[in-house]
Design a protein around this motif. Structure first.
Motif, short mmCIF file in Angstrom:
data_model
loop_
_atom_site.label_atom_id
_atom_site.label_comp_id
_atom_site.label_asym_id
_atom_site.label_seq_id
_atom_site.Cartn_x
_atom_site.Cartn_y
_atom_site.Cartn_z
N VAL A 123 0.83 -1.20 0.00
CA VAL A 123 0.00 0.00 0.00
C VAL A 123 0.87 1.25 0.00
O VAL A 123 2.03 1.22 0.40
N ALA A 124 0.27 2.34 -0.45
CA ALA A 124 0.91 3.66 -0.39
C ALA A 124 0.04 4.57 0.44
O ALA A 124 -1.18 4.37 0.56
N THR A 125 0.65 5.57 1.04
CA THR A 125 -0.10 6.60 1.76
C THR A 125 0.73 7.88 1.72
O THR A 125 1.85 7.90 1.19
N HIS A 126 0.20 8.95 2.26
CA HIS A 126 0.93 10.22 2.30
C HIS A 126 2.24 10.03 3.06
O HIS A 126 2.29 9.37 4.10
N TRP A 127 3.32 10.61 2.53
CA TRP A 127 4.64 10.40 3.12
C TRP A 127 4.70 10.77 4.60
O TRP A 127 5.45 10.16 5.37
N ALA A 128 3.89 11.74 5.02
CA ALA A 128 3.93 12.16 6.42
C ALA A 128 3.31 11.13 7.37
O ALA A 128 3.50 11.21 8.58
N PHE A 129 2.58 10.14 6.81
CA PHE A 129 1.89 9.15 7.65
C PHE A 129 2.44 7.74 7.44
O PHE A 129 1.87 6.79 7.98
N VAL A 130 3.52 7.62 6.69
CA VAL A 130 4.10 6.31 6.41
C VAL A 130 4.48 5.59 7.71
O VAL A 130 4.15 4.41 7.92
N GLY A 131 5.20 6.28 8.59
CA GLY A 131 5.65 5.68 9.84
C GLY A 131 4.50 5.20 10.70
O GLY A 131 4.54 4.11 11.28
#
Length: 318
Positions: A123-131
């Motif tokens: 999956v992908a998500t916004h880079w700021a919420f990856v962690g």
């Protein structure tokens, strides 16, 4: 028969995550009425309030859906909050199972994960919420780089406007590149962007200077892009020493002067590569490089592809 696109509206969703794909699919349906039929669905038929305050009224509750080709799940604060109950997650899980294609936009990945994505799904998500996504759902494989990814019937995009990139790809797969190109042209977006999401966030920072000093420098760089731009010239422009200039850039952009100038050059170069077929060596000269080799290395450092591959991907849609 048109493919039914079900767009989920729920309290606390990000409006752009919803409206971007909705606008792209709608435009496709206007150009080809046999392509798509759109439905705004909800956990029930009560009005919902987006994160930005706009109210939307779903036309049908998800338990009443009999046919859903593509389920679009936007992100937003609501996707990560307790506003969505376990019963609602169970209903969403059932609809995800019945749908031929499940698409999450931005932090919508949190909602699909909560509803029960299979283990090991990429999956992908916004880079700021990856962690945060990795921490909460360790069984998933989170792609930190690409603007969107596909794993079987599950599609997911990175931050906000990358939902349009993903939707254009779906239209291209469903109906062909010509229709996708017409939709992109109508929306005034690229049919396909190259690079990865963190690099795009960096380039966008260059496009939107946050202080008056950086705005002044940005405007000056634009007028002198083909010239040699040294730290001393930038320092003189804002009336500080070279050491102070270096400090100003780090404080206000998190980049050194050299890094900032390079990213500015790359922004202009990417636009030129997308707009026409000017020779690559000429573009290198326009953005201030004495040799094509130096330009190519800088471009690949910023976009993870060579200038020629970037242009080929944009022009061909491959």
């Amino acid at each position: 028969m048109p493919k039914t696109i079900c767009l989920l509206a729920y309290n606390g969703m990000e409006l752009l995550d919803f409206a971007g794909p909705q606008s792209a699919f709608y435009e496709a349906s206007q150009l080809n009425d046999a392509s798509y039929a759109l439905q705004v669905i909800g956990f029930d038929e009560k009005p919902i309030t987006c994160e930005a305050g706009l109210k939307i009224v779903p036309s049908i509750a998800m338990q009443d859906i009999s046919n859903c080709h593509t389920l679009i799940i936007p992100g937003g604060k609501g996707s990560r909050s307790s506003l969505i109950s376990q019963n609602q997650l169970s209903a969403l899980s059932e609809l995800m199972f019945k749908s031929l294609r499940v698409v999450s936009i931005c932090t919508g990945a949190f909602l699909t994960a909560r509803a029960g994505l299979p283990k090991e799904t990429v999956v992908a998500t916004h880079w700021a919420f990856v962690g945060d996504l990795k921490k909460k759902f360790p069984s998933l494989k989170v792609d930190e780089e690409r603007l969107f990814v596909c794993d079987g019937k599950y599609w997911s995009s990175a931050g906000v406007t990358s939902g349009i990139d993903l939707t254009l790809r779906l239209i291209e797969l469903d109906e062909g590149r010509e229709l996708a190109h017409h939709v992109a042209k109508h929306l005034v977006v690229y049919i396909k962007r190259s690079g990865n999401q963190k690099q795009f966030s960096d380039i966008l920072d260059i496009q939107t200077p946050k202080t008056q000093r950086i705005q002044l420098i940005s405007n000056w760089i634009k007028q002198h892009l083909s010239e040699d731009i040294s730290v001393s010239r930038l320092a003189e422009l804002i009336h500080v020493t070279e050491r102070q200039c270096h400090r100003v850039f780090l404080q206000e952009t998190n980049l050194t002067p050299a890094q900032y100038v390079e990213k500015y050059r790359m922004q202009v170069a990417s636009e030129l590569l997308n707009e026409d077929e000017t020779q690559l060596s000429a573009i290198a000269s326009v953005v201030g490089y004495k040799s094509y080799g130096g330009f190519a290395r800088a471009f690949e450092r910023n976009f993870s592809v060579t200038p020629s591959h970037y242009r080929k991907a944009f022009l061909s849609g491959d």
